[in-house]
Motif scaffolding. Structure first.
Motif, PDB file in Angstrom:
ATOM      1  N   CYS A  87      10.600   6.965 -10.704  1.00  0.00           N
ATOM      2  CA  CYS A  87      10.655   6.261 -11.990  1.00  0.00           C
ATOM      3  C   CYS A  87      11.577   5.055 -11.935  1.00  0.00           C
ATOM      4  N   VAL A  88      12.561   5.060 -11.028  1.00  0.00           N
ATOM      5  CA  VAL A  88      13.509   3.953 -10.941  1.00  0.00           C
ATOM      6  C   VAL A  88      13.490   3.323  -9.551  1.00  0.00           C
ATOM      7  N   SER A  89      12.371   3.445  -8.851  1.00  0.00           N
ATOM      8  CA  SER A  89      12.241   2.862  -7.517  1.00  0.00           C
ATOM      9  C   SER A  89      10.968   2.036  -7.450  1.00  0.00           C
ATOM     10  N   ARG A  90      11.030   0.955  -6.712  1.00  0.00           N
ATOM     11  CA  ARG A  90       9.837   0.148  -6.456  1.00  0.00           C
ATOM     12  C   ARG A  90       9.626   0.051  -4.952  1.00  0.00           C
ATOM     13  N   ALA A  91       8.400  -0.123  -4.562  1.00  0.00           N
ATOM     14  CA  ALA A  91       8.084  -0.270  -3.143  1.00  0.00           C
ATOM     15  C   ALA A  91       8.353  -1.696  -2.712  1.00  0.00           C
ATOM     16  N   SER A  92       9.099  -1.865  -1.630  1.00  0.00           N
ATOM     17  CA  SER A  92       9.318  -3.203  -1.069  1.00  0.00           C
ATOM     18  C   SER A  92       8.623  -3.351   0.281  1.00  0.00           C
ATOM     19  N   SER A  93       7.904  -2.292   0.684  1.00  0.00           N
ATOM     20  CA  SER A  93       7.042  -2.351   1.864  1.00  0.00           C
ATOM     21  C   SER A  93       5.958  -1.288   1.657  1.00  0.00           C
ATOM     22  N   ASP A  94       5.039  -1.184   2.618  1.00  0.00           N
ATOM     23  CA  ASP A  94       4.073  -0.083   2.551  1.00  0.00           C
ATOM     24  C   ASP A  94       4.834   1.245   2.625  1.00  0.00           C
ATOM     25  N   LEU A  95       4.361   2.228   1.864  1.00  0.00           N
ATOM     26  CA  LEU A  95       5.048   3.536   1.773  1.00  0.00           C
ATOM     27  C   LEU A  95       4.093   4.657   2.136  1.00  0.00           C
ATOM     28  N   ILE A 153       7.310   2.729  -8.960  1.00  0.00           N
ATOM     29  CA  ILE A 153       6.282   3.539  -8.299  1.00  0.00           C
ATOM     30  C   ILE A 153       5.619   4.461  -9.303  1.00  0.00           C
ATOM     31  N   LEU A 154       6.393   5.030 -10.243  1.00  0.00           N
ATOM     32  CA  LEU A 154       5.810   5.911 -11.246  1.00  0.00           C
ATOM     33  C   LEU A 154       4.782   5.162 -12.091  1.00  0.00           C
ATOM     34  N   ALA A 155       5.148   3.968 -12.556  1.00  0.00           N
ATOM     35  CA  ALA A 155       4.205   3.182 -13.360  1.00  0.00           C
ATOM     36  C   ALA A 155       2.958   2.831 -12.559  1.00  0.00           C
ATOM     37  N   ALA A 156       3.143   2.547 -11.268  1.00  0.00           N
ATOM     38  CA  ALA A 156       2.000   2.217 -10.412  1.00  0.00           C
ATOM     39  C   ALA A 156       1.072   3.422 -10.255  1.00  0.00           C
ATOM     40  N   LEU A 157       1.658   4.611 -10.091  1.00  0.00           N
ATOM     41  CA  LEU A 157       0.841   5.820  -9.972  1.00  0.00           C
ATOM     42  C   LEU A 157       0.063   6.077 -11.258  1.00  0.00           C
ATOM     43  N   GLU A 158       0.743   5.930 -12.385  1.00  0.00           N
ATOM     44  CA  GLU A 158       0.083   6.187 -13.668  1.00  0.00           C
ATOM     45  C   GLU A 158      -1.021   5.168 -13.938  1.00  0.00           C
ATOM     46  N   ALA A 159      -0.810   3.917 -13.489  1.00  0.00           N
ATOM     47  CA  ALA A 159      -1.843   2.899 -13.662  1.00  0.00           C
ATOM     48  C   ALA A 159      -3.102   3.232 -12.877  1.00  0.00           C
ATOM     49  N   GLU A 160      -2.946   4.047 -11.818  1.00  0.00           N
ATOM     50  CA  GLU A 160      -4.090   4.479 -11.006  1.00  0.00           C
ATOM     51  C   GLU A 160      -4.663   5.807 -11.489  1.00  0.00           C
ATOM     52  N   ILE A 167      -5.027   6.070  -0.568  1.00  0.00           N
ATOM     53  CA  ILE A 167      -4.227   4.868  -0.318  1.00  0.00           C
ATOM     54  C   ILE A 167      -4.381   3.957  -1.535  1.00  0.00           C
ATOM     55  N   LEU A 168      -3.253   3.607  -2.154  1.00  0.00           N
ATOM     56  CA  LEU A 168      -3.247   2.762  -3.335  1.00  0.00           C
ATOM     57  C   LEU A 168      -2.701   1.388  -2.996  1.00  0.00           C
ATOM     58  N   THR A 169      -3.216   0.382  -3.618  1.00  0.00           N
ATOM     59  CA  THR A 169      -2.658  -0.968  -3.531  1.00  0.00           C
ATOM     60  C   THR A 169      -1.993  -1.267  -4.864  1.00  0.00           C
ATOM     61  N   VAL A 170      -0.656  -1.466  -4.841  1.00  0.00           N
ATOM     62  CA  VAL A 170       0.100  -1.571  -6.088  1.00  0.00           C
ATOM     63  C   VAL A 170       0.979  -2.820  -6.065  1.00  0.00           C
ATOM     64  N   PRO A 171       1.379  -3.329  -7.254  1.00  0.00           N
ATOM     65  CA  PRO A 171       2.276  -4.485  -7.317  1.00  0.00           C
ATOM     66  C   PRO A 171       3.670  -4.152  -6.796  1.00  0.00           C
ATOM     67  N   GLN A 193       0.833  -1.197   0.000  1.00  0.00           N
ATOM     68  CA  GLN A 193       0.000   0.000   0.000  1.00  0.00           C
ATOM     69  C   GLN A 193       0.868   1.247   0.000  1.00  0.00           C
ATOM     70  N   ILE A 194       0.505   2.205  -0.854  1.00  0.00           N
ATOM     71  CA  ILE A 194       1.191   3.495  -0.913  1.00  0.00           C
ATOM     72  C   ILE A 194       0.198   4.571  -0.502  1.00  0.00           C
ATOM     73  N   THR A 195       0.536   5.282   0.572  1.00  0.00           N
ATOM     74  CA  THR A 195      -0.306   6.381   1.045  1.00  0.00           C
ATOM     75  C   THR A 195       0.194   7.686   0.442  1.00  0.00           C
ATOM     76  N   LEU A 196      -0.693   8.411  -0.234  1.00  0.00           N
ATOM     77  CA  LEU A 196      -0.376   9.707  -0.818  1.00  0.00           C
ATOM     78  C   LEU A 196      -0.941  10.777   0.109  1.00  0.00           C
ATOM     79  N   GLN A 197      -0.042  11.433   0.853  1.00  0.00           N
ATOM     80  CA  GLN A 197      -0.484  12.339   1.909  1.00  0.00           C
ATOM     81  C   GLN A 197      -1.288  13.520   1.378  1.00  0.00           C
ATOM     82  N   GLN A 198      -0.798  14.190   0.344  1.00  0.00           N
ATOM     83  CA  GLN A 198      -1.465  15.394  -0.139  1.00  0.00           C
ATOM     84  C   GLN A 198      -2.835  15.081  -0.737  1.00  0.00           C
TER      85      GLN A 198
END
Length: 359
Positions: free
Chosen positions: A347-355, A296-303, A287-291, A278-283
């Motif tokens: 763009c070059v980072s992936r989540a390996s835990s909730d963020l 992270i950029l691709a996950a945001l764009e997919a949402e 809360i997104l659930t992503v692969p 899960q990625i929490t976007l504070q602003q």
């Protein structure tokens, strides 16, 4: 007064007027190759002119959404103050297709700050330029600088040996060929080697003297003079750059490379692609659930989130945001990062835990 309000009304008088926004108007366009277009840009006073070999973020609004990508720039010969970008039409590329097919003279583009470390070596050592596809664009910028400085410095013609090895699928996709063929007439120590990876050469007489066949391989440099003292600049897709490094990096004095295709997902990330975090976007209070195995950029764009981006290679920092908490992995280096990070390049980072991200 709100700068955005000032910019809005200023643009009504002149599209390039702004308090702080770097912009440029398209003042010319010409076909560079069968699938590429060169756009001539007149920048406003807020644009920092890139050095030869650098990139700049270019953006416009398409269907109400601002889309940005990074392109190499070059100065326009005999037209000081203007910039040029050469855009290759990419299948599925929103901005490249718009720039190649729809952009016209008078259209205004939003620009970012220059970035990139490509530069001509300070020493008078042999130079090998390796370009595949769109990788030719920073090379032509550097070659124009090379010719211009050699003439200005009284070193004309230059004694520095410069070779350009340039790979394209077919002859009609090669950019700047006439300019490159003219360069040896004023710089005799420059040579062009064009490799056609998908051209049919069954009829030998069709091949030009500077043309070869095949992808990059060690045999193409086996007879290279003074290879150990050479400086190599390589630009192209990640696979091409990786092959160039494997072949030459241990054999030359110095090696610089830039890849413009998305990084390969590491094997461990591929194995966990089905896992989610899960990625929490504070602003945005979302809360997104992503692969796990996705950038992270691709996950945001997919949402449906249009997060700012540019090079998508971790070079320009356009996509950087504040990571408040959580663990990430760099998709290129494989390095893990567990602490708060003020400028995470998504763009070059992936989540390996909730963020938790400040987005």
């Amino acid at each position: 007064m709100d700068p955005n309000v000032v910019n809005f009304w200023a643009s009504k008088f002149n599209p390039l007027w702004s308090l702080d926004q770097p912009m440029a108007r398209i003042v010319g366009r010409e076909e560079a190759a069968s699938n590429s277009v060169t756009l001539i840009l007149k920048p406003n006073r807020h644009v920092v002119i890139p050095q030869a070999g650098q990139h700049i973020s270019v953006a416009t609004e398409i269907n109400g959404v601002r889309v940005a990508r990074s392109y190499s720039t070059s100065q326009v010969p005999e037209q000081p103050g203007l910039l040029a970008i050469t855009v290759k039409q990419v299948e599925g590329g929103r901005l490249s297709n718009w720039l190649c097919l729809q952009a016209r003279e008078g259209d205004v583009l939003y620009l970012g700050q220059p970035f990139g470390e490509f530069q001509w070596p300070a020493l008078q050592q042999p130079v090998l330029l390796l370009a595949a596809g769109s990788g030719i664009t920073p090379m032509i910028s550097l070659l124009r600088q090379y010719a211009r400085q050699a003439a200005k410095g009284g070193l004309f013609p230059s004694k520095q040996t410069v070779q350009l090895h340039y790979w394209v699928r077919r002859r009609e996709e090669a950019c700047f060929i006439q300019e490159l063929l003219a360069l040896p007439k004023i710089q005799p120590n420059f040579s062009l080697h064009l490799y056609l990876t998908q051209q049919d050469h069954t009829q030998q007489e069709q091949r030009q003297p500077y043309e070869r066949s095949g992808r990059i391989e060690a045999s193409q440099f086996a007879q290279q003079e003074d290879l150990k003292n050479s400086h190599v600049l390589a630009c192209g897709p990640a696979g091409f750059v990786g092959s160039a490094q494997q072949i030459l990096q241990a054999q030359v004095a110095s090696f610089q490379a830039e890849a413009f295709s998305p990084p390969q997902i590491p094997a461990d990330a591929e194995a966990t692609k089905c896992n989610t975090v899960q990625i929490t976007l504070q602003q945005q209070n979302r809360i997104l659930t992503v692969p796990v195995g996705q950038s992270i950029l691709a996950a945001l764009e997919a949402e449906g989130i249009n997060h700012p981006s540019g090079c998508r290679m971790g070079l320009c920092n356009t996509c950087a945001c504040h990571k408040v908490s959580g663990s990430t992995q760099h998709l290129i280096s494989g390095e893990s990062q567990h602490d708060e990070h003020p400028a995470l390049r998504v763009c070059v980072s992936r989540a390996s835990s909730d963020l938790v991200l400040d987005i």
